[in-house]
Write a protein that holds these residues in place. Structure first.
Motif, PDB file in Angstrom:
ATOM      1  N   THR A   1       0.845  -1.203   0.000  1.00 41.73           N
ATOM      2  CA  THR A   1       0.000   0.000   0.000  1.00 41.73           C
ATOM      3  C   THR A   1       0.874   1.245   0.000  1.00 41.73           C
TER       4      THR A   1
ATOM      5  N   GLY B   1       0.723   5.537   0.513  1.00 43.73           N
ATOM      6  CA  GLY B   1       0.015   6.779   0.760  1.00 43.73           C
ATOM      7  C   GLY B   1       0.566   7.789  -0.230  1.00 43.73           C
TER       8      GLY B   1
ATOM      9  N   THR C   1       6.358   8.986   1.038  1.00 46.74           N
ATOM     10  CA  THR C   1       7.406   9.845   1.617  1.00 46.74           C
ATOM     11  C   THR C   1       8.171   9.147   2.733  1.00 46.74           C
TER      12      THR C   1
ATOM     13  N   THR D   1       0.335  11.539   3.458  1.00 49.03           N
ATOM     14  CA  THR D   1      -1.066  11.257   3.787  1.00 49.03           C
ATOM     15  C   THR D   1      -1.204  10.885   5.266  1.00 49.03           C
TER      16      THR D   1
ATOM     17  N   GLY E   1       5.539  10.224  14.797  1.00 45.87           N
ATOM     18  CA  GLY E   1       5.240  11.459  15.516  1.00 45.87           C
ATOM     19  C   GLY E   1       5.862  12.601  14.765  1.00 45.87           C
TER      20      GLY E   1
END
Ligand SMILES: Cc1cc2nc3c(=O)[nH]c(=O)nc-3n(C[C@H](O)[C@H](O)[C@H](O)COP(=O)(O)OP(=O)(O)OC[C@H]3O[C@@H](n4cnc5c(N)ncnc54)[C@H](O)[C@@H]3O)c2cc1C
Ligand SMILES: Cc1cc2nc3c(=O)[nH]c(=O)nc-3n(C[C@H](O)[C@H](O)[C@H](O)COP(=O)(O)OP(=O)(O)OC[C@H]3O[C@@H](n4cnc5c(N)ncnc54)[C@H](O)[C@@H]3O)c2cc1C
Lengths: 466, 466
Positions: B75, B77, B80, B145, B155
């Motif tokens: 998968t 997003g 990055t 994302t 975080g």
């Protein structure tokens, strides 16, 4: 300097002046009677008249006039202070700010307000405007003013997250009127705030306040029960250390406080129940319940958003801070209290030690507080009062162990604080109140610079009891 | 089990399928090349096809179809991630979630969203709706994302106040699709969140996310300069310990990072300048300036709301977290980095020690982080890369001193983490991905339960380099 109170009163007759004796007496009193020590000394105190200015201009007029006639002025918010802060020890004028209650401006993260608004009305205005509320409030939220909180209080509900009023950033700006031949209006920010905040109105009258705001949530009030007291204390501390769980209150009551003094809680606990009172943000409830699930020793017995208690216990914060003492006092008039600082990292050890030495004569009531970024506890211990000597002895036992006491049985700034002069407050009093007419008798450093704190201070010019 | 990739691709032809080779290659890559170690090993990796589902129903269809044909699914997003998290090691399908970007519901303190929305678009929607924003975000806010942040991140900006994503309360709910003959949809809260958050999409695909929100403020970005490095570190820590000053970022850069790698900052600093980057709430600026005034060793050289810099430096957070490495890499391609945990209360001592031993080969870059209620530091140290052996040696020196390393030069969950299996993630993979088709090669415990971590793991089924 001989006060000419009548002349001052006459000159202010066109303002809103209280005339009935009963009302004057009522507005001369605060919650000093919490303390048996203060009750003995202050019960007879009474102002000569009460004036309620409606604007800063009227405040200036009151101060100018009273200055001219050497008439003492003691400012009153709502008179909920419990160290006799608002008691007019030398009589004269009580200046009641209830009419200066306009909320002037609300923006993201801040509010500008007059001092006389009740904390609950201020919060209502901020919530209505943009879903905000003040970061912290005294548990007398429903009855106290923001001005009185800043001038006479120290912190409260919310201090578990934001620290105390005195911490940088928790007050943004204060506008202050001095008591001189021609009163000045000055604005304080940053370092200067310490001159007048928590100064009991001894060196200037706050007429406008800018405070930071936090988001207002429908906080979920809860009671958690444990068999073991230290489990309750650890629960509160560990919860406060969960960075992702947003709380507004974490308070701990040693058994049998909940059973004996919290009437609406009593049916749901036993004499052996220790209690933790909490306020948790609704969107943190999932995280909270996960935290709770990891601690089988802790039992959730009440949550405000979902319960079947026959009688609603009301806001959980009205069990914490000084409301604990109030509830205990109502049941047992011989109860009084102490304010203790249990500093990080020794807090839990100190608490355990004090409890071993003094329970049940002294019952632990703890409030989670942040200080310098660390979770620690403020103690508002319930004390079974026997004599002033024994009370002093209990104070001494705490101090010897390393638990600092803020003595709530004293009416002066210094004795209720760290027993030392606040030079910034004293210096500003020299400028702002050259005749020493503002709330006389509350700043020892002004009256008697060489006072040595061995005995309790007795203000020499205090009204004589009849 | 022989993958029939072509059959899966054909069966999904009616969905949005990427056909151009260049696009497939681009969408098979993330920021693995940050690491010279990963660059050597992963540069050749490429998916066979890329599909972009528009709804949960289409996600289910992709997973059902690929399951049937034994086709691996990795998968994506926004790709990055910088540990190769999103690299399709065994080829097959890259499932790109860019089209699932609807923000579904916003309420006080919470948002429900699809996973493919960019962090910056999510924040824009929350701010527009009710002046809110997510508590913390990766410094790739503009490009990453929310789904990728939760599945692949830990975080970032905001963690100085709220802690890490893994902390209780920082994720409320995740909705997850499994990869089985008939994929199931499951909802996780509380303890169950740990099964799939930061699991690199190895055991389920997140299709809906509920996150807590904090108020959105017009954060003031600042740069503070000090001559002494430890002064800068102490400044950041002490500020973060000011309970009444609300911050969103406090990051520290050892000299000459600011001068050598921050082009728009360079004109205003010298090679000896240590820098602190900050984001402070506007209503905390008064408190902040008071704090600053007490520290003559610290000089404010830039504030975003009031400056005369010729070229705007952009958001201060784009200098922090992993953006520091990015900026350094652009100037000096031989730079890489390490992730270090400097835990309370030894953090400052450890930092000083590591700096004494390793500067300037290793330059300190620190991020203030809250962990268990305490302010401490995460290090994203800049390392002048010479060889893999020396890099391993530097890792060892940290670990021997007691500074835990999260190795960013590894593509497996275990090696990038605490070098141990997360049993909850493994157990859920057994249920949710029985054929082991989700992001293969990222969970050692699945491939090789007896792996001993002495050497770097090399996924046996990785595509061979041509
Ligand atoms: C049950 C109970 C619970 C309490 N809980 C808390 C608590 O949680 N935290 C806490 O901090 N306190 C607490 N207190 C003490 C007190 O209620 C609060 O500090 C309260 O906010 C005071 O507000 P007030 O309007 O009643 O002030 P007052 O009692 O009227 O005044 C307090 C002091 O401020 C001065 N003052 C008032 N307004 C001004 C002004 N505009 N300018 C200059 N000086 C002024 C007065 O002269 C006086 O010295 C509690 C007291 C009780 C009885
Ligand atoms: C310059 C730079 C700075 C960075 N700063 C930070 C930082 O401050 N903090 C931080 O935590 N990280 C940081 N990162 C790493 C990364 O950018 C972030 O973690 C980012 O949030 C990942 O989001 P993405 O959409 O790019 O995810 P991707 O890279 O596409 O995916 C990340 C992982 O999550 C999986 N995944 C993605 N979506 C889903 C889904 N819906 N369901 C299941 N699995 C899924 C992928 O398979 C992959 O394993 C940084 C990286 C760079 C290059």
């Amino acid at each position: 300097m001989r006060p000419n109170v009548q002349a001052a009163k006459d000159a202010l007759a066109h303002l809103d002046i209280e005339t009935s004796d009963a009302a004057i007496r009522a507005k001369s009193r605060d919650f000093f009677w919490y303390s048996p020590v203060l009750k003995d000394r202050l019960d007879h105190i009474e102002a000569d008249f009460v004036v309620s200015p409606k604007s800063e201009a009227e405040v200036i007029e009151v101060l100018r006039t009273c200055y001219e006639h050497d008439c003492p002025v003691t400012t009153r918010g709502a008179g909920t202070g419990n160290y006799g802060q608002a008691m007019p020890l030398a009589g004269g004028c009580v200046m009641h700010l209830q009419r200066m209650n306009a909320v002037k401006k609300i923006a993201p993260g801040r509010v500008v307000t007059e001092p006389g608004v009740l904390l609950k009305d201020l919060d209502a205005a901020c919530k209505e405007h943009s879903g905000q509320e003040i970061r912290m409030f005294s548990s007398t939220w429903a009855t106290a003013t923001i001005g009185g909180f800043i001038a006479g209080g120290s912190g409260g509900v919310g201090s578990c997250t934001w620290g105390s009023l005195r911490d940088l950033g928790n007050i943004i700006r204060l506008r202050v009127v001095t008591m001189e031949a021609e009163p000045r209006v000055v604005e304080f920010r940053g370092e200067e705030l310490a001159r007048v905040s928590h100064a009991y109105g001894t060196n200037g009258i706050i007429t406008e306040i800018e405070m930071p705001l936090a988001p207002a949530y429908d906080w979920v009030g809860m009671f958690i029960e444990t068999d073991d007291f230290m489990d309750a204390a650890r629960f509160a501390e560990e919860l406060a250390n969960e960075d992702g769980i947003l709380i507004k209150l974490a308070t701990v009551f040693e058994a049998p406080v909940a059973h004996d003094y919290f009437q609406r809680v009593k049916p749901y606990v036993s004499p052996g129940s220790n209690l933790v009172g909490l306020m948790v943000a609704p969107h943190s409830m999932d995280g909270f319940l996960t935290f709770l699930g990891r601690r089988p020793e802790a039992k959730l017995i009440y949550r405000s958003d979902d319960h079947a208690w026959a009688r609603d216990p009301g806001p959980v914060f009205e069990y914490g801070w000084n409301h604990t003492t109030l509830r205990a006092l109502k049941v047992d008039p011989s109860i009084t209290y102490l304010q203790v600082r249990y500093g990080f990292p020794e807090h839990l050890n100190l608490i355990e030690r004090m409890r071993n030495e003094l329970s049940p004569e002294v019952l632990q009531h703890l409030e989670v507080l942040r200080e310098n970024g660390k979770v620690m506890f403020a103690g508002l211990s319930l004390v079974k009062f026997t004599s002033e000597e024994r009370l002093d002895e209990i104070v001494r036992l705490h101090e010897e162990a390393g638990a600092m006491i803020f003595n709530p049985h004293r009416y002066t700034l210094e004795e209720g604080g760290r027993q030392s002069v606040d030079d910034r407050q004293l210096a500003f009093k020299r400028e702002a109140d050259p005749k020493g007419l503002l709330n006389p008798g509350k700043m020892i450093a002004w009256d008697d610079p060489d006072w040595d704190y061995k005995a309790m201070y007795a203000y020499p010019k205090m009204q004589a009891a009849e």
